[in-house]
Scaffold this motif. Structure first.
Motif, mmCIF file in Angstrom:
data_model
loop_
_atom_site.group_PDB
_atom_site.id
_atom_site.type_symbol
_atom_site.label_atom_id
_atom_site.label_comp_id
_atom_site.label_asym_id
_atom_site.label_seq_id
_atom_site.Cartn_x
_atom_site.Cartn_y
_atom_site.Cartn_z
ATOM 1 N N PHE A 177 0.872 -1.084 0.087
ATOM 2 C CA PHE A 177 0.013 -0.028 -0.153
ATOM 3 C C PHE A 177 0.908 1.130 0.025
ATOM 4 N N ALA A 190 0.409 5.473 3.206
ATOM 5 C CA ALA A 190 -0.477 5.657 2.053
ATOM 6 C C ALA A 190 -1.829 5.003 2.161
ATOM 7 N N GLY A 277 -2.126 -2.888 11.074
ATOM 8 C CA GLY A 277 -2.641 -1.511 10.583
ATOM 9 C C GLY A 277 -3.683 -1.841 9.242
#
Ligand code: KG4
Ligand code: ZN
Length: 341
Positions: A177, A190, A277
């Motif tokens: 990502f 990002a 995350g």
């Protein structure tokens, strides 16, 4: 003077420090898992000008943030520091100089206040976070940890009993990502930007590769996906950023969902627990919920506040181990490459 909440009487209290990367965090847990303080100071704005985490910047910031964060955690829990029964810290994996700071402070408090110290594996914190956030006991499941540094598929039997079924061969999902975001000139990290930009985009507009989808094992590879975006970008002049983000995100989520469900079926597990995350990602959460509903599997997703790095998940692991009488020697060193097992 602090007046201690009487409902904490008799409960062991564990303070944990997390400094493995670019968040400085301190949390306090009462008993096996009652979160009574969780403070996180993000360093994102410090690293953003560099497009990624700069280790020296990270450790300097941990150094200035730790003392005030410990004070804030104690204030919000309403307890004096003498009331803490164990000091824990993340000892790996992560950035060496950042890990050294958090563990040194926890060890110092432990020596000064004559309480035990516990070294905690950051990955174990993520792994167990879907259970603690929901107030559930840990139960046998297939667990997926998807973060900026790791992509791990784990067969989890109980606290401390883990078997890694698969991992990424190259980039972690969050790294993909972040790297694709950099190509798209989005700020670091990002992931959340791509998540937002993908909303309303056409997920089928670009057919990005789903590497190792049918490899017959539970490993992942995301570097080809990043390369494919890099080569395609010059041809996408004037294309919608929403379509690019939606199509890229769908490619990652497809592989994660398919492999995790396949692992649950192969291992006959009826529960899937997802953390890290990247598990904040809205499309990932939606797709996993759909896939689990269709296959009769119960889904446990880490609460959003527990997805990205935090100390609550570290304190939760420490509290479990404290109640079992476990502690670490003060000679326990950091290990930037620490494995889950
Ligand atoms: O767990 P974490 O805070 O740190 C590590 O232990 O690595 O994960 C950070 C990663 C970054 O790569 C970030 O881009 C990604 O999680 N992330 C997301 C989202 N929120 C954070 N990726 C996709 N969608 C999101 N909403
Ligand atoms: Zn993490």
């Amino acid at each position: 003077m602090t007046t201690t909440d009487s409902s904490l009487d008799g409960l062991p209290l564990v303070m944990a420090i997390e400094t493995s990367c670019d968040e400085t965090a301190v949390a306090i847990v009462a008993g096996a898992y009652r979160l009574i303080a969780s403070e996180v100071a993000s360093q994102i704005s410090l690293h953003q000008p560099f497009g990624g985490v700069v280790p020296e910047v990270a450790s300097r910031s941990h150094l200035t943030q730790l003392k005030p964060l410990i004070g804030r955690a104690l204030d919000s829990a309403g307890i004096p520091i003498e009331r803490i029964d164990m000091f824990a810290a993340t000892s790996g994996p992560g950035l060496a100089t950042s890990l050294m700071l958090g563990t040194a402070v926890a060890k110092g408090l432990s020596v000064g206040l004559r309480k035990p110290y516990l070294a905690v594996n950051h990955l174990e914190g993520h792994l167990l976070s879907p259970f603690f956030g929901a107030g559930n006991d840990v139960e046998p499941c297939i667990a997926l940890v998807v973060s900026g540094g790791h992509t791990l598929l784990v067969k989890l039997d109980e606290v401390g009993k883990y078997e890694v079924l698969g991992r990424t061969r190259d980039d972690a999902a969050g790294e993909a990502f972040d790297k694709v975001g950099k190509l798209l000139q989005l700020p670091y990290p990002a992931g959340p930007h791509i998540d937002r930009l993908a909303v309303g985009g056409d997920r089928k507009r670009y057919d990005f590769p789903r590497s190792m989808l049918h490899s017959g094992d539970f490993n992942f590879s995301f570097s080809g996906l990043k390369t494919s975006v890099r080569y395609m970008l010059p041809k996408l002049e004037g294309a919608s950023i929403h379509d690019i983000c939606a199509s890229f995100q769908e490619a990652i989520v497809d592989v994660l969902v398919l492999k995790t469900i396949a692992a649950a079926q192969a291992e006959n597990r009826r529960v899937i627990a997802i953390s890290g995350g990247v598990s904040c990602n809205s499309r990932l959460r939606e797709r996993f919920q759909q896939a689990c509903d269709e296959t009769g599997i119960r889904l446990l997703l880490a609460a959003p506040a527990l997805c990205t790095d935090n100390a609550a998940m570290i304190a939760a692991v420490a509290a479990q181990k404290f109640t079992r009488g476990e502690s670490s020697s003060l000679a326990t060193d950091i290990d930037p490459n620490l494995k889950l097992v």
